[in-house]
Design an enzyme around this catalytic site. Structure first.
Site, mmCIF file in Angstrom:
data_model
loop_
_atom_site.group_PDB
_atom_site.id
_atom_site.type_symbol
_atom_site.label_atom_id
_atom_site.label_comp_id
_atom_site.label_asym_id
_atom_site.label_seq_id
_atom_site.Cartn_x
_atom_site.Cartn_y
_atom_site.Cartn_z
ATOM 1 N N ASN A 166 0.807 -1.235 0.000
ATOM 2 C CA ASN A 166 0.000 0.000 0.000
ATOM 3 C C ASN A 166 0.838 1.282 0.000
ATOM 4 O O ASN A 166 0.359 2.320 -0.450
ATOM 5 C CB ASN A 166 -1.042 -0.004 1.120
ATOM 6 N N CYS B 262 -3.232 1.362 6.951
ATOM 7 C CA CYS B 262 -3.488 0.800 8.281
ATOM 8 C C CYS B 262 -3.955 1.875 9.256
ATOM 9 O O CYS B 262 -4.427 1.558 10.342
ATOM 10 C CB CYS B 262 -2.263 0.066 8.798
ATOM 11 N N GLU C 151 8.480 3.628 14.148
ATOM 12 C CA GLU C 151 9.243 3.984 12.953
ATOM 13 C C GLU C 151 9.204 5.490 12.756
ATOM 14 O O GLU C 151 8.207 6.139 13.068
ATOM 15 C CB GLU C 151 8.666 3.262 11.729
#
Ligand code: ADP
Length: 469
Positions: free
Chosen positions: A140, A273, A447
């Protein structure tokens, strides 16, 4: 731009908007992985032995090359993932931003000195690269999900193997070609397209040569990778599924809330997400919010993302469409009402119409599982505590959004939400400067930001004694 060896049998890459075959990419078999791990191990001393400044210079060049090739990269992303060209263009900048950020952060991987516990001894820490890392990434965000792993890994002095998603290997290969042009040695960053992700994933997890695995994808696969990694006690970073609540309280600015929902819900046709998955609207503003939302969603143009003006592209494949279709049918069978859309879109077999459902309840499957499509399920609620309870009633804990103006309410709701990221009066929260990640079954680790570098560093505690005269 392509210098990587992409020739060979194996992986067929198709355009989800048209169904056309784009090309065939060489796929690596699980048996081919160990020699690649060995090459990454051999390259490690040379790469980690360079100065941080040297690695930063190379990463900075990689960033610059990405931006110089922005249009070409965006075209590849749209061709293989289906997202509208404007979004692909944005992704190139977003992906490059991680490379720039970690080029800078790598220079600041400081250790510390600690006041000693005994005379004649000195206590300090060093921060050292974890070693050879492996990454498994989704389709994605075929560029950004790689750079937010590879950039901190390389900045820290690690080497890395990346297995891109089956649907989007071309973006990964193009990205790596630019890295090589920038001066990254071929063995330091290796791209491993595969038709057998489970087989390659097993080698990554079970090989003692890999010290860390970083994964972005579904919670089911993340759990499998964690279990497989237990045999070698590997470090793991997991960015898994989400079930983001988007809560509109009755003191919200409705216009802003609608705009925020559009940004959160319809990016990449709902296939992220952090997409709003459940829209909770307080009774008093339910109807006015819905009216404005219907108006805005009805104007979204659906089509091939390569065409100008298109806001909603195809879903990634037929299975994704079938899943969305099943969720909507299930919801309406349980009493939800279709306010807009509600079925496939005539643009092609992989297209689903932007859809709004009302009368959704928290126990319906559509409010429980990740939709990954352009569907807005609206749940009506009465009280603040009820919204918090519904929002938290999920095993996921990635992103949450809410719109409110009362500052007491803002802090109460913020404190009550069990999520790794909360956006207040904002519909888009991803940025390289902030730590992205989830709690509960949404993942482990962060991240981006300062924290993103820590994921690729080990702490070595050093005790030096015998210093008394
Ligand atoms: P989605 O396709 O919904 O994004 P997945 O978790 O299936 O989510 O895919 C994300 C990444 O995980 C892809 O690169 C895919 O190839 C990979 N993958 C899928 N199944 C496995 C597995 N059993 N082991 C390792 N990687 C896997």
């Amino acid at each position: 731009m392509q210098r990587h060896n992409t020739e060979g049998p194996g992986l067929e890459v198709t355009n989800p908007a048209t169904g056309h075959l784009l090309t065939t990419v060489r796929a690596f078999h699980p048996e081919e992985i160990e020699p690649m791990i060995a090459a990454a191990q051999d390259a490690l001393p040379g790469w980690s032995g360079r100065t941080a400044k040297d690695r930063a210079r190379i990463l900075r060049t990689w960033h610059d090359l990405m931006l110089e090739n922005r249009a070409a990269l965006a075209a590849i992303v749209t061709a293989e993932s289906g997202k509208p060209l404007g979004e692909s263009d944005g992704e190139v900048a977003y992906a490059a931003a991680f490379v720039e950020w970690f080029a800078e952060e790598g220079k600041r991987a400081y250790g510390e000195t600690i006041p000693t516990f005994a005379a004649g001894k000195r206590v300090l820490t060093l921060r050292e690269p974890v070693g050879v890392c492996a990454a498994i990434t989704p389709w994605n965000f075929p560029l950004a999900m790689i750079t937010r792993k590879a950039a901190p890994a390389l900045a820290a002095g690690c080497t890395m193997l990346v297995k891109p998603a089956e649907a989007t290997p071309l973006s990964a290969l193009a990205l790596a070609d630019l890295a090589y042009q920038a001066g990254v040695p071929a063995a330091v960053l290796q791209i491993v397209p595969a038709t057998d992700p489970a087989g390659v994933g097993r080698v990554f997890c079970q090989s003692p040569g890999i010290r860390k695995i970083s994964f972005t994808g579904s919670t089911a696969v993340g759990k499998l990778l964690m279990a497989q990694s237990a045999s070698t006690v590997k470090r793991v970073s997991m960015e898994l599924g989400g079930n983001a609540p988007f809560i509109v309280f009755d003191d919200a600015d409705i216009e802003q809330a609608v705009a925020g929902l559009l940004a959160s819900k319809f990016r990449n046709a709902g296939q992220t997400c952090v997409c709003a998955n459940r829209v909770l609207v307080q009774s008093r503003v339910h109807d006015s919010f819905l009216a404005r939302l219907r108006e805005r969603v009805a104007s979204l143009q659906v089509g091939n993302g390569a065409e100008p003006g298109v806001a909603i592209g195809p879903l990634i494949n037929g299975m994704a469409v079938a899943k969305v279709e099943k969720l909507v049918v299930g919801a309406t069978a349980s009493g939800a009402k279709v306010e807009l859309g509600g079925g496939r879109h005539p643009a092609g077999p992989n297209f689903y119409a932007p859809t709004i459902l009302t009368g959704v309840t928290a126990d319906m499957e559509i409010a429980v599982s990740e939709i990954f499509g352009p569907v807005v399920p609206v749940i009506r609620f009465e009280a603040e505590e009820e919204a918090i309870r519904i929002a938290n009633a999920t095993p996921y804990g990635l992103a949450a959004y809410f719109y409110a103006r009362d500052i007491g309410r803002v802090w109460r709701v913020l404190g009550g939400l069990e999520f790794g990221m909360v956006a207040i009066n904002e519909g888009a929260l991803s940025t390289e400067v902030a730590p992205f990640g989830g709690v509960k079954e949404s993942g482990v680790g962060r991240e981006g930001a300062r924290q993103g570098l820590d994921e690729y560093l080990e702490i070595k505690y050093v005790l030096m004694g015998g210093l008394s005269a």
